[in-house]
Every structure is written in C-alpha cells, then in structure tokens.
Design a protein around this motif. Structure first.
Motif, PDB file in Angstrom:
ATOM      1  N   GLY A  66     -12.227   1.094   5.643  1.00  0.00           N
ATOM      2  CA  GLY A  66     -10.627   1.211   5.950  1.00  0.00           C
ATOM      3  C   GLY A  66     -10.598   2.169   7.153  1.00  0.00           C
ATOM      4  O   GLY A  66     -11.015   2.340   8.160  1.00  0.00           O
ATOM      5  N   MET A  67      -9.228   2.999   6.836  1.00  0.00           N
ATOM      6  CA  MET A  67      -8.798   3.687   7.807  1.00  0.00           C
ATOM      7  C   MET A  67      -7.972   5.001   7.404  1.00  0.00           C
ATOM      8  O   MET A  67      -7.248   4.591   6.202  1.00  0.00           O
ATOM      9  N   VAL A 118      -2.798   9.528   5.099  1.00  0.00           N
ATOM     10  CA  VAL A 118      -2.970   8.669   3.990  1.00  0.00           C
ATOM     11  C   VAL A 118      -4.312   7.911   4.223  1.00  0.00           C
ATOM     12  O   VAL A 118      -5.039   7.812   5.292  1.00  0.00           O
ATOM     13  N   GLU A 119      -5.019   7.279   3.282  1.00  0.00           N
ATOM     14  CA  GLU A 119      -6.139   6.500   3.332  1.00  0.00           C
ATOM     15  C   GLU A 119      -5.859   5.081   2.984  1.00  0.00           C
ATOM     16  O   GLU A 119      -5.497   4.907   1.528  1.00  0.00           O
ATOM     17  N   VAL A 120      -6.118   4.054   3.590  1.00  0.00           N
ATOM     18  CA  VAL A 120      -6.192   2.820   2.918  1.00  0.00           C
ATOM     19  C   VAL A 120      -7.472   2.213   3.317  1.00  0.00           C
ATOM     20  O   VAL A 120      -7.866   2.031   4.306  1.00  0.00           O
ATOM     21  N   ASN A 121      -7.836   1.369   2.077  1.00  0.00           N
ATOM     22  CA  ASN A 121      -8.995   0.725   2.241  1.00  0.00           C
ATOM     23  C   ASN A 121      -9.073  -0.758   2.391  1.00  0.00           C
ATOM     24  O   ASN A 121      -8.138  -1.519   1.836  1.00  0.00           O
ATOM     25  N   ASP A 167     -15.143  -2.698   8.032  1.00  0.00           N
ATOM     26  CA  ASP A 167     -14.880  -1.836   8.905  1.00  0.00           C
ATOM     27  C   ASP A 167     -14.295  -2.879  10.092  1.00  0.00           C
ATOM     28  O   ASP A 167     -13.389  -2.331  10.616  1.00  0.00           O
ATOM     29  N   PHE A 168     -14.726  -4.001  10.199  1.00  0.00           N
ATOM     30  CA  PHE A 168     -14.155  -5.102  11.062  1.00  0.00           C
ATOM     31  C   PHE A 168     -12.618  -5.017  10.920  1.00  0.00           C
ATOM     32  O   PHE A 168     -11.766  -4.926  11.795  1.00  0.00           O
ATOM     33  N   VAL A 169     -12.294  -5.219   9.795  1.00  0.00           N
ATOM     34  CA  VAL A 169     -10.631  -5.205   9.292  1.00  0.00           C
ATOM     35  C   VAL A 169     -10.135  -4.175   9.792  1.00  0.00           C
ATOM     36  O   VAL A 169      -8.880  -4.256   9.964  1.00  0.00           O
ATOM     37  N   ALA A 170     -10.584  -2.859   9.573  1.00  0.00           N
ATOM     38  CA  ALA A 170     -10.073  -1.672   9.883  1.00  0.00           C
ATOM     39  C   ALA A 170      -9.473  -1.542  11.257  1.00  0.00           C
ATOM     40  O   ALA A 170      -8.742  -0.866  11.686  1.00  0.00           O
ATOM     41  N   LYS A 171     -10.139  -2.434  12.015  1.00  0.00           N
ATOM     42  CA  LYS A 171      -9.811  -2.294  13.627  1.00  0.00           C
ATOM     43  C   LYS A 171      -8.610  -3.454  13.818  1.00  0.00           C
ATOM     44  O   LYS A 171      -8.306  -3.607  15.069  1.00  0.00           O
ATOM     45  N   ASN A 172      -8.456  -4.097  12.810  1.00  0.00           N
ATOM     46  CA  ASN A 172      -7.293  -5.371  12.914  1.00  0.00           C
ATOM     47  C   ASN A 172      -5.989  -4.827  13.148  1.00  0.00           C
ATOM     48  O   ASN A 172      -5.586  -3.622  12.435  1.00  0.00           O
ATOM     49  N   GLU A 173      -5.266  -5.195  14.023  1.00  0.00           N
ATOM     50  CA  GLU A 173      -3.882  -4.730  14.624  1.00  0.00           C
ATOM     51  C   GLU A 173      -2.818  -4.751  13.237  1.00  0.00           C
ATOM     52  O   GLU A 173      -2.111  -3.882  12.900  1.00  0.00           O
ATOM     53  N   LYS A 202     -11.501   7.360  10.990  1.00  0.00           N
ATOM     54  CA  LYS A 202     -12.811   7.650   9.726  1.00  0.00           C
ATOM     55  C   LYS A 202     -12.425   9.002   9.162  1.00  0.00           C
ATOM     56  O   LYS A 202     -12.633   9.084   8.014  1.00  0.00           O
ATOM     57  N   ILE A 203     -11.714   9.855   9.929  1.00  0.00           N
ATOM     58  CA  ILE A 203     -11.560  11.215   9.113  1.00  0.00           C
ATOM     59  C   ILE A 203     -10.232  11.652   9.829  1.00  0.00           C
ATOM     60  O   ILE A 203      -9.842  11.376  11.080  1.00  0.00           O
TER      61      ILE A 203
END
Length: 360
Positions: free
Chosen positions: A59-60, A75-78, A82-88, A161-162
């Motif tokens: 996530g991000m 905030v942290e959203v999971n 990792d591929f989805v975390a790069k999705n707009e 990531k952080i």
C-alpha cells in the motif's frame, strides 16, 4: 429502457467501474442510471466482503499539512500488492483519506485508533467499498495520526513507503528545518525524541540486557576479568583438550576463541554469569557498560543521533536545531512505514497454478 454506449461511458466515469460491469449494470436495471449505480455499489459491497479474509500488507503512506491551522496528518492505506499502490485511482483514494483525517478533529493513533469513526465521514466507507470492487484487491485504511504545533512539517520517502510528520513549538517559519528532521526520522527510525522520554525502568532493563550480553561474550570482557575467568576454567572446568588449546594460544588472545570448543565458550560464559555481582563492581567493566548504554541511547533518541546532513559528520540533531533557533523544541513525531508489524503473504505461483490445474 434502452441505453447507449454514451450511457455506459458516463456510468464508468461516475463510478470508476469497468466497462463490462457498467454495461451489465445498465442491462440488469433496464437502463435506469441511478439503479445501475446502486447495483454497482451493492456488487462492490459483495466483492469487498469476499476479499475481507485476504492479507493487505502493501500500500501507501501519505501525509499532508494545513499550515494555516498548524496541523498535519499521516495515513496508511493498505492494498494486497505494490502494483496497486502505484495505481492513480488508489492514490486518489489515499489522498481523500488524508484530507478527511486532516479536518476530522480525530487524533487517530499508530494502532488504528479512530479509524472506524473516520470511515463514517465524507463517504469514505462507500468509497472504500467501490475502490475495492473497481481495483479488484482488498483495500484497508489501517491507521492515521493527526498532530498540531506552532510549526508542522512532513516528509514522504520512497514514493509512499515511509511517511513522517513533525510538530514543534518555540518558533515559526522553520518548516525547512523540520522537514530535514522528518527526513532524519525516516532514515534513522528513532524510538524517542529525547532521553527524557524514556522511563527509568526501561533504561535499567536496557542496562541489564547489555550486562548479560557482555558476560555471555567473555572475549569482550576487560583483560583482568577475562584472565580470572580463564584461570577458573582451566582449574577443572574445561576439558584437557581445551586447556591444551589455551596453553598453546594464550600468547595471542585475539585468536584463542577461534580454536576453543563451543562447550568451552559456554562454560566460560557460565562462569562469568556466576561471578556477575563481583564483575559488576569492576570500574573498567562498568565504564564499558555505560559506554554501550550511551551508544544505544544515541541510536534510539532523535536529539542524540548524528544529523544525517551534518557537514562535519558529528553534529547531533539537537545541535542542528539549536543552530536554526535556540528556542525550537520538537514536541511530537509520527513515523509510519507501510506494512510494518503485519504478516505479509508470500505467493507461491507455481503451487497456485498446480492447484488450479488439479481442480482443487
């Protein structure tokens, strides 16, 4: 009621769902646009329920600051990958979560405090369901934390990531300095702001662990203490073979422990632990212990750490802040790292393919 390709396109733009899903929704609802939206929402809820048992540990992390109101949030959203975390689409949802948290009045916390209350605001729960259906992975708002101060700054590392937010008192207009401190926190991961934040019993426990660690590593002990332990070991504790090795190698103690048996090393450590009370009275030993305690405190306390941008390689974070403004005081820091403390699913794709081929 008939519908056109333009209707499908408009429904897709409004919901973010796939083209075929939008077409099916309009078909199932006889072209009724509002009912089609409700159909997709219900389908999204079912999909989200199905995915609830999955592990979302990627996530991000995202942070934002309202400088006018002197408040910041991280905030942290999971997501599952990792591929989805790069999705707009996913990133826009994370931004919405952060913006909502910033104005929510909720404090949140590192363990997920106030998340359920946050999801009830600004349509976040419905958005979460819809994005889960659209993206096709389990999504989860794991945690957020909101802090305030005279000056607040944030920093995001490695594309999300952080994430770090820092609040300070005593000075304004020092955002650049606080951003530098946030970078320090991202890189060096301090556990406390200063030594004053550590409970006395925790320092006692830390010292005890270091003492025991030193005693269980006799080679690191001061020579006078080590020589006394070696004399005891040779006097009926060690095997004749290890005593012979000692007699042969004692002229160069740096290499002795490379040749002793595991049993001999363990027996020497046991002797050290037995003599713990006496050894702890030794000034040289205590000096070494205090040195190790101080080094560990320097590693875990932000203000004691060497500033990562120090030109001389020695300046501490405390000294850096003093050089910016002597009245500047760090009051609160929050550091989130994606997936920290979570179990991450390890995919065995070969096993998954084999399972599908077998029909199980």
């Amino acid at each position: 009621m008939a519908f056109t390709a333009k209707d499908v396109k408009e429904l897709r733009e409004r919901t973010g769902c796939g083209m075929m899903d939008c077409k099916k929704a309009l078909t199932e609802t006889d072209g009724d646009f509002e009912k089609a939206i409700e159909y997709l929402r219900e389908k999204g809820l079912a999909a989200a329920t199905k995915k609830a048992g999955r592990i979302a540990a990627d996530g991000m992390v995202f942070s934002t600051v309202d400088r006018e109101n002197k408040v910041g949030v991280v905030v942290e959203v999971n997501s599952e990958t990792d591929f989805v975390a790069k999705n707009e689409l996913f990133q826009n949802f994370v931004q919405l979560v952060a913006d909502t948290a910033l104005t929510s009045g909720l404090n949140g916390g590192k363990n997920g405090e106030d998340v359920e209350a946050l999801l009830e605001m600004n349509g976040l729960k419905d958005e979460l369901i819809e994005k889960t259906a659209t993206i096709g992975e389990k999504l989860s708002v794991r945690r957020f934390e909101r802090i305030s101060g005279e000056c607040v700054a944030s920093y995001i590392h490695a594309g999300g990531k952080i994430g770090v937010i820092v609040a300070a008192e005593g000075a304004t207009g020092v955002e650049e300095a606080l951003t530098n401190v946030a970078m320090q926190i991202a890189a060096m991961k301090p556990e406390y702001i200063s030594r004053d934040d550590i409970a006395a019993e925790e320092i006692v426990k830390m010292r005890e662990i270091i003492v025991d660690s030193s005693l269980n590593d006799p080679a690191s002990l001061p020579k006078p203490i080590l020589n006394e332990l070696l004399a005891k070991a040779c006097d009926g504790v060690w095997s004749a073979e290890d005593v012979a090795i000692y007699e042969e190698k004692k002229s160069n103690m740096n290499y002795l422990f490379n040749f002793l048996s595991k049993e001999a090393k363990a027996q020497l450590a046991a002797l050290a632990m037995e003599a713990k009370a006496t050894i702890m009275e030794n000034k040289i030993f205590n000096g070494a212990i205090e040195g190790r305690v101080s080094k560990q405190l320097k590693d875990i306390c932000l203000l004691d750490q060497t500033y990562v941008k120090a030109e001389d390689g020695k300046q501490t974070v405390a000294a850096y802040l003093k050089s910016v403004n002597s009245a500047l005081v760090i009051k609160k820091v929050v550091r989130f790292e994606v997936g920290e403390g979570m179990e991450k699913k390890n995919e065995d794709f070969a096993a998954e393919v084999a399972k599908q081929m077998s029909g199980n």
